[in-house]
Scaffold this motif. Structure first.
Motif, PDB file in Angstrom:
ATOM      1  N   GLY A 123      51.283   4.762  38.199  1.00 32.94           N
ATOM      2  CA  GLY A 123      50.862   6.100  37.400  1.00 32.94           C
ATOM      3  C   GLY A 123      49.655   6.735  37.600  1.00 32.94           C
ATOM      4  O   GLY A 123      48.517   5.758  37.942  1.00 32.94           O
ATOM      5  N   LEU A 124      49.495   8.027  37.347  1.00 32.70           N
ATOM      6  CA  LEU A 124      48.212   8.585  37.349  1.00 32.70           C
ATOM      7  C   LEU A 124      47.936   9.231  36.087  1.00 32.70           C
ATOM      8  O   LEU A 124      48.658  10.059  35.562  1.00 32.70           O
ATOM      9  CB  LEU A 124      47.850   9.478  38.280  1.00 32.70           C
ATOM     10  CG  LEU A 124      47.814   9.051  39.756  1.00 32.70           C
ATOM     11  CD1 LEU A 124      47.475  10.051  40.637  1.00 32.70           C
ATOM     12  CD2 LEU A 124      46.571   8.112  40.002  1.00 32.70           C
ATOM     13  N   GLN A 125      46.764   9.068  35.023  1.00 31.67           N
ATOM     14  CA  GLN A 125      46.683   9.692  34.003  1.00 31.67           C
ATOM     15  C   GLN A 125      46.592  11.267  34.191  1.00 31.67           C
ATOM     16  O   GLN A 125      45.766  11.457  35.037  1.00 31.67           O
ATOM     17  CB  GLN A 125      45.377   9.178  33.266  1.00 31.67           C
ATOM     18  CG  GLN A 125      45.444   7.883  32.566  1.00 31.67           C
ATOM     19  CD  GLN A 125      46.377   7.748  31.339  1.00 31.67           C
ATOM     20  OE1 GLN A 125      46.998   8.870  30.966  1.00 31.67           O
ATOM     21  NE2 GLN A 125      46.769   6.613  31.020  1.00 31.67           N
ATOM     22  N   GLY A 126      47.307  11.829  33.452  1.00 30.69           N
ATOM     23  CA  GLY A 126      47.154  13.366  33.464  1.00 30.69           C
ATOM     24  C   GLY A 126      48.237  14.052  34.515  1.00 30.69           C
ATOM     25  O   GLY A 126      48.172  15.086  34.508  1.00 30.69           O
ATOM     26  N   GLU A 127      48.937  13.240  35.349  1.00 27.48           N
ATOM     27  CA  GLU A 127      49.678  13.587  36.269  1.00 27.48           C
ATOM     28  C   GLU A 127      50.956  14.478  35.870  1.00 27.48           C
ATOM     29  O   GLU A 127      51.534  14.007  34.964  1.00 27.48           O
ATOM     30  CB  GLU A 127      50.163  12.495  37.323  1.00 27.48           C
ATOM     31  CG  GLU A 127      51.049  13.089  38.745  1.00 27.48           C
ATOM     32  CD  GLU A 127      51.159  11.951  39.733  1.00 27.48           C
ATOM     33  OE1 GLU A 127      50.646  11.891  40.766  1.00 27.48           O
ATOM     34  OE2 GLU A 127      51.521  10.557  39.136  1.00 27.48           O
ATOM     35  N   ILE A 128      51.138  15.523  36.588  1.00 28.11           N
ATOM     36  CA  ILE A 128      52.254  16.355  36.199  1.00 28.11           C
ATOM     37  C   ILE A 128      53.372  15.965  37.090  1.00 28.11           C
ATOM     38  O   ILE A 128      53.216  15.205  38.223  1.00 28.11           O
ATOM     39  CB  ILE A 128      52.114  17.884  36.174  1.00 28.11           C
ATOM     40  CG1 ILE A 128      51.622  18.246  37.455  1.00 28.11           C
ATOM     41  CG2 ILE A 128      50.767  18.155  35.048  1.00 28.11           C
ATOM     42  CD1 ILE A 128      51.476  19.842  37.550  1.00 28.11           C
ATOM     43  N   ALA A 129      54.500  16.331  36.702  1.00 30.44           N
ATOM     44  CA  ALA A 129      56.089  16.178  37.563  1.00 30.44           C
ATOM     45  C   ALA A 129      55.813  16.451  39.156  1.00 30.44           C
ATOM     46  O   ALA A 129      56.079  15.586  40.068  1.00 30.44           O
ATOM     47  CB  ALA A 129      57.072  16.861  37.126  1.00 30.44           C
ATOM     48  N   GLY A 131      53.114  16.772  40.988  1.00 37.98           N
ATOM     49  CA  GLY A 131      52.187  15.793  41.676  1.00 37.98           C
ATOM     50  C   GLY A 131      52.766  14.418  41.909  1.00 37.98           C
ATOM     51  O   GLY A 131      52.387  13.928  42.938  1.00 37.98           O
ATOM     52  N   ALA A 132      53.518  14.088  40.802  1.00 35.56           N
ATOM     53  CA  ALA A 132      54.207  12.792  41.123  1.00 35.56           C
ATOM     54  C   ALA A 132      55.086  12.670  42.194  1.00 35.56           C
ATOM     55  O   ALA A 132      55.415  12.023  43.201  1.00 35.56           O
ATOM     56  CB  ALA A 132      54.694  12.054  39.844  1.00 35.56           C
ATOM     57  N   ALA A 133      55.908  13.910  42.268  1.00 29.44           N
ATOM     58  CA  ALA A 133      56.964  14.091  43.239  1.00 29.44           C
ATOM     59  C   ALA A 133      56.426  14.230  44.689  1.00 29.44           C
ATOM     60  O   ALA A 133      57.038  13.698  45.488  1.00 29.44           O
ATOM     61  CB  ALA A 133      57.788  15.519  43.176  1.00 29.44           C
ATOM     62  N   GLU A 134      55.429  14.865  44.875  1.00 29.61           N
ATOM     63  CA  GLU A 134      54.364  14.936  46.038  1.00 29.61           C
ATOM     64  C   GLU A 134      54.237  13.271  46.528  1.00 29.61           C
ATOM     65  O   GLU A 134      54.136  12.826  47.570  1.00 29.61           O
ATOM     66  CB  GLU A 134      53.317  15.685  46.040  1.00 29.61           C
ATOM     67  CG  GLU A 134      53.610  17.137  45.966  1.00 29.61           C
ATOM     68  CD  GLU A 134      52.382  17.864  45.748  1.00 29.61           C
ATOM     69  OE1 GLU A 134      51.289  17.464  45.507  1.00 29.61           O
ATOM     70  OE2 GLU A 134      52.545  18.978  45.465  1.00 29.61           O
ATOM     71  N   HIS A 155      52.695  15.322  29.891  1.00 31.79           N
ATOM     72  CA  HIS A 155      51.527  16.002  30.493  1.00 31.79           C
ATOM     73  C   HIS A 155      51.824  17.241  30.998  1.00 31.79           C
ATOM     74  O   HIS A 155      51.086  18.320  31.092  1.00 31.79           O
ATOM     75  CB  HIS A 155      50.617  15.107  31.569  1.00 31.79           C
ATOM     76  CG  HIS A 155      49.989  14.032  30.962  1.00 31.79           C
ATOM     77  ND1 HIS A 155      48.890  14.067  30.322  1.00 31.79           N
ATOM     78  CD2 HIS A 155      50.142  12.660  31.001  1.00 31.79           C
ATOM     79  CE1 HIS A 155      48.485  12.956  29.803  1.00 31.79           C
ATOM     80  NE2 HIS A 155      49.037  11.993  30.225  1.00 31.79           N
ATOM     81  N   ASP A 156      53.095  17.641  31.561  1.00 31.22           N
ATOM     82  CA  ASP A 156      53.466  19.048  32.074  1.00 31.22           C
ATOM     83  C   ASP A 156      53.246  19.987  30.518  1.00 31.22           C
ATOM     84  O   ASP A 156      53.119  20.919  30.926  1.00 31.22           O
ATOM     85  CB  ASP A 156      54.914  18.840  32.648  1.00 31.22           C
ATOM     86  CG  ASP A 156      54.826  18.207  33.914  1.00 31.22           C
ATOM     87  OD1 ASP A 156      54.815  18.829  34.825  1.00 31.22           O
ATOM     88  OD2 ASP A 156      54.996  16.764  34.029  1.00 31.22           O
ATOM     89  N   GLY A 167      61.332  21.810  35.679  1.00 31.63           N
ATOM     90  CA  GLY A 167      62.529  21.325  35.753  1.00 31.63           C
ATOM     91  C   GLY A 167      62.970  21.452  37.118  1.00 31.63           C
ATOM     92  O   GLY A 167      63.689  20.531  37.494  1.00 31.63           O
ATOM     93  N   SER A 168      62.675  22.063  37.849  1.00 31.02           N
ATOM     94  CA  SER A 168      63.000  22.250  39.265  1.00 31.02           C
ATOM     95  C   SER A 168      62.230  21.213  39.961  1.00 31.02           C
ATOM     96  O   SER A 168      63.063  20.558  40.614  1.00 31.02           O
ATOM     97  CB  SER A 168      62.571  23.795  39.820  1.00 31.02           C
ATOM     98  OG  SER A 168      62.943  23.724  41.259  1.00 31.02           O
ATOM     99  N   ALA A 169      61.056  20.991  39.672  1.00 31.15           N
ATOM    100  CA  ALA A 169      60.427  19.675  40.432  1.00 31.15           C
ATOM    101  C   ALA A 169      60.920  18.521  40.085  1.00 31.15           C
ATOM    102  O   ALA A 169      61.057  17.751  41.093  1.00 31.15           O
ATOM    103  CB  ALA A 169      58.820  19.846  40.065  1.00 31.15           C
TER     104      ALA A 169
END
Length: 299
Positions: A123-129, A131-134, A155-156, A167-169
């Motif tokens: 995980g990364l602190q502050g990461e949004i969906a 960014g994680a998907a990438e 965080h999102d 939701g799409s990501a």
């Protein structure tokens, strides 16, 4: 990567349930430890799940929705280590969060006796969906997990990401993970009383539920579970929080137990269950806008 030898057989207070019934038993499948359903309370009210620590006990309807975990079940039948990729803010490995992978692995090994569990936390602190998907493609190629446990949405919501874009990501990422024969368990945002009446925040919570139901993956209802625990403590949610929306040691331990409970019971789902069928989700959340409420099913 957090790796240890599996724990010995679970205590006699827990009843063993054989994974996959008699066929799996004949194949030598390991035992999944799961206590019986909790007894009903006064006037048929649902009692908290007794398999959880006293300070983490939540009724099942407020804790999870279930679905099959084919990849994990396959690993168990093949008697090989179960590889878990944990992503999301408390998987970032800083401060108290550094203990979460250990807590999750310990809880899983208690529920899956004599099974080696390997938890890799990315995980990364502050990461949004999005960014994680990438990052997912690279992480999956490196780790080759059987299961992804994804804490998502908090965080999102704090970053005020547009709800439909979020939701799409999330939906696209879950589909991609499943397309590689990897299981997914989603964990929705944390609860705080300060955000309970924020319609935008609760719409993000609802969106995670919608994606889990649509994609047929288990959901850990962290928001509802924390709301329940906050109401049962004179300290509110403060006894589970540190600073800046970060769970403290107790909050991380309860989350590890809650995730493990959802995984354990999902493993007991019959193979004939239909995937992709929306599972029951939370009753409408206070403050949710009409668009977020559409299509949700009351428990």
């Amino acid at each position: 990567m957090v790796r240890r030898m599996a724990l010995p057989q679970a205590t006699a207070s827990l009843l063993g349930v054989i994974l996959g019934a008699t066929v799996a038993l004949a194949q030598g499948a390991p035992t999944v430890v799961s206590p019986p359903n909790p007894p009903a309370g006064p006037q048929g009210t649902e009692m908290p799940d007794p398999s959880l620590s006293p300070e983490c006990r939540v009724p099942g309807s407020k804790l999870y929705t279930l679905n099959k975990l084919k990849a994990v079940k396959t690993a168990l039948k093949e008697k090989r280590p179960v590889r878990v990729l944990a992503i999301g803010p408390t998987s970032a490995g800083t401060g108290a969060s550094a203990t979460y992978p250990v807590k999750l692995e310990t809880a899983l090994e208690r529920s899956l006796p004599e099974v080696d569990i390997e938890v890799d936390s990315r995980g990364l602190q502050g990461e949004i969906a999005s960014g994680a998907a990438e990052r997912l493609r690279g992480m999956v190629a490196e780790i080759e997990p059987d299961l992804v446990v994804w804490q998502v949405g908090t965080h999102d919501a704090l970053a005020r990401v547009e709800v439909e874009a979020f939701g799409s990501a999330l939906d696209d990422a879950v589909k991609w993970i499943k397309s590689h024969d990897i299981d997914v368990v989603l964990v929705n945002p944390v609860y705080t009383a300060s955000m309970a009446d924020d319609a935008y925040y609760t719409s993000i919570v609802q969106k995670v539920q919608e994606v889990a139901g649509r994609e047929g993956v288990p959901l850990v209802q962290r928001y509802e579970a924390m709301r329940y625990l906050s109401g049962s403590s004179d300290k509110g949610e403060g006894h589970m929080f540190g600073r800046q929306f970060r769970l403290n040691d107790l909050g991380l331990r309860c989350m590890a137990e809650h995730v493990t409970r959802a995984i354990t019971l999902s493993l007991l789902q019959p193979d004939t269950a239909v995937t992709g069928t929306p599972q029951p989700v939370l009753k409408t959340l206070p403050g949710s806008p009409p668009a977020a409420q559409a299509g949700s099913a009351a428990q």
